[in-house]
Design an enzyme around this catalytic site. Structure first.
Site, PDB file in Angstrom:
ATOM      1  N   GLU A   1       0.823  -1.222   0.000  1.00 55.45           N
ATOM      2  CA  GLU A   1       0.000   0.000   0.000  1.00 55.45           C
ATOM      3  C   GLU A   1       0.854   1.267   0.000  1.00 55.45           C
ATOM      4  OE1 GLU A   1      -3.782   0.606   0.341  1.00 55.45           O
ATOM      5  OE2 GLU A   1      -2.680   2.269  -0.520  1.00 55.45           O
TER       6      GLU A   1
ATOM      7  N   GLY B 179       2.351   7.447  -0.578  1.00 50.05           N
ATOM      8  CA  GLY B 179       2.701   7.395   0.854  1.00 50.05           C
ATOM      9  C   GLY B 179       1.562   7.060   1.805  1.00 50.05           C
TER      10      GLY B 179
ATOM     11  N   LYS C 276       4.726   4.884  -9.738  1.00 47.23           N
ATOM     12  CA  LYS C 276       3.485   4.823  -8.948  1.00 47.23           C
ATOM     13  C   LYS C 276       2.274   4.678  -9.862  1.00 47.23           C
ATOM     14  CE  LYS C 276       5.714   7.485  -5.330  1.00 47.23           C
ATOM     15  NZ  LYS C 276       6.118   8.838  -4.951  1.00 47.23           N
TER      16      LYS C 276
ATOM     17  N   GLY D 123       7.208  11.068   3.581  1.00 47.81           N
ATOM     18  CA  GLY D 123       7.453  11.360   5.000  1.00 47.81           C
ATOM     19  C   GLY D 123       7.383  10.091   5.834  1.00 47.81           C
TER      20      GLY D 123
HETATM   21  N1  HSE Z   1      10.494  10.834  -3.463  1.00 45.38           N
HETATM   22  C1  HSE Z   1       9.152  10.396  -3.264  1.00 45.38           C
HETATM   23  C2  HSE Z   1       8.226  11.607  -3.408  1.00 45.38           C
HETATM   24  C3  HSE Z   1       8.996   9.782  -1.902  1.00 45.38           C
HETATM   25  O1  HSE Z   1       8.732  12.738  -3.383  1.00 45.38           O
HETATM   26  O2  HSE Z   1       7.017  11.455  -3.579  1.00 45.38           O
HETATM   27  C4  HSE Z   1       7.707   9.069  -1.685  1.00 45.38           C
HETATM   28  O3  HSE Z   1       7.516   8.037  -2.616  1.00 45.38           O
END
Ligand code: HSE
Length: 425
Positions: free
Chosen positions: A131, A136, A207, A304
């Site tokens: 997930e 995130g 993603k 984060g």
């Molecule tokens: N580098 C990624 C971002 C971290 O800035 O979204 C989270 O996947």
């Protein structure tokens, strides 16, 4: 005594240490919901990494050899939060082949090698959940699995890279250059260790590959995405877009129509009235169009330590719950539907087109090209500094025609400094 699920953590960096904290804070709640206590037993760290304090605080041991985890019969679940492809991939495969469930936050790995990992999990009767790999802290993958069962998704698009969204926000709000805003994103820990993947749109594409599998059940790969990042974005374009009523956002988009799927990642002009326009800094938002629900948006922190760790621990809690209910192990989603890609000439859009010319006369050449190609445009800015800058908004054109315009302009030495699609709500 209550049943326990023991966890081996691979990596104790920003997300790994967050996982230890979130488990400590929520294990009692998870125990009362599932009857199972989650417990970190071991964490794999590199030799020389000083993680004694966090290990002592949470009562787990530190190991340096993956075998101390994969060969330990007491470990039930492996959590991989190391990132990148190797050794994470070999470690996950070893864990699955040892019969351990795996939870991972590794978008690079899942986008590129997900099939092998999913197949290995199935062969071994193990859960493989991830997930936290997309957006995130937003629980988007499980929402797509559980809450769109009775619906048909036609489009998924959104802001899924926190670093670039933070940079675009800060450049405008604080009049910062691209370089300074990137340094700030790195300092705050949003950017990857090498921020190339963030600024070039690759992280967002990873993603989007995963999102597409969940939304359309088709196994699109990186090769199927047209990817443009925000590298070298000029503050002048962000400001002009704002004056014209738009916010520039790095948008990952997948559309599914009768003609097939079109997928891209690119900076786009988002109309200010669109909910994605109001997502600032490291926050992410995923917008879904579907026949049943219509339009819905899922919003939250995309990067984060604690938000990402909370998604990881939620995967663990779902494994605990399903284990307690003695449910059969099932894959996170299935994505075996035939991939059906749309032709470039069938995809259309309106574009923001910023051009740089050395002489004023080239404006006439530009006009001739537009007229020969039969392209209607609106001139929205004309400026002279050392050279000449012209910015146009185009009519709706196919991607094929867009490429034709760019080639014709290059032939008369006019530089396209920025070309961004205008997002239709
Ligand atoms: N580098 C990624 C971002 C971290 O800035 O979204 C989270 O996947």
């Amino acid at each position: 005594m209550e049943k326990r699920l023991k966890i081996g953590l691979l990596g104790l960096g920003v997300v790994g240490s967050g996982v230890a904290k979130v488990i400590a804070q929520n294990s009692t709640k998870i125990l009362s919901a599932t009857g199972i206590k989650l417990e970190v037993a071991k964490a794999l760290v590199r030799i020389g990494e000083d993680k004694k304090t966090i290990a002592a605080e949470h009562g787990f041991s530190l190991v340096h050899d993956i075998k101390d985890i994969t060969d330990d019969p007491e470990i039930d679940i492996v959590v991989e939060v190391m990132g990148k492809i190797e050794p994470a991939k070999s470690f996950i495969l070893a864990a699955l082949n040892s019969g351990k469930h795996v939870v991972s936050a590794n978008k690079d790995l899942i986008a590129q090698h997900g099939n092998e990992l999913v197949a290995t999990a199935q062969e071994n009767g193990c859960y493989f959940y991830y997930e936290a790999s997309v957006a995130g802290g937003i629980p988007i993958l499980r929402t797509l699995v559980n809450s769109f069962l009775a619906d048909e998704i036609t489009e998924v698009f959104g802001i899924v890279n926190g670093t670039t969204n933070y940079m675009l926000t800060q450049m405008l709000e604080n009049n910062l250059s691209y370089e300074v805003s990137l340094q700030q994103a790195q300092k705050l820990g949003f950017a990857e260790s090498d921020p190339t993947n963030d600024v070039d749109g690759i992280d967002a594409a990873y993603k989007a590959v995963i999102l597409t599998r969940f939304a359309f059940h088709q196994d699109l790969g990186m090769k199927d995405f047209a990817v443009t990042g925000i590298r070298g974005m000029d503050l002048a374009d962000l400001k002009l877009a704002q004056q014209l009523g738009y916010e520039v956002k790095l948008i990952a988009q997948t559309k599914n129509s009768a003609n097939g799927v079109y997928a891209d990642v690119a900076p786009k002009l988002v109309p200010k009235r669109h909910p994605l326009a109001s997502i600032y800094n490291e926050l992410n938002g995923v917008f879904i169009k579907s026949y049943g629900i219509g339009k819905s948006m899922f919003y939250g922190p995309g990067a984060g330590s604690i938000p990402t760790a909370t998604s990881v621990v939620n995967d663990l809690a779902v494994i605990a719950q399903r284990t307690a209910e003695k449910l059969p192990v099932a894959p996170f989603t299935d994505y075996k539907a035939q991939v059906n890609l749309q032709n470039k000439e069938d995809v259309t859009g309106r574009f923001y087109l910023a051009l740089k010319a050395d002489t004023k006369q080239q404006q006439t050449q530009i006009a001739t090209i537009f007229s020969e190609i039969n392209l209607a445009v609106e001139l929205v800015e004309q400026k002279q500094t050392d050279d000449f800058r012209f910015v146009y908004l185009t009519q709706n054109i196919s991607l094929e025609k867009r490429d034709e315009v760019v080639t014709a302009l290059a032939d008369v030495d006019v530089k396209v400094t920025q070309m961004m699609e205008i997002l239709e709500g």
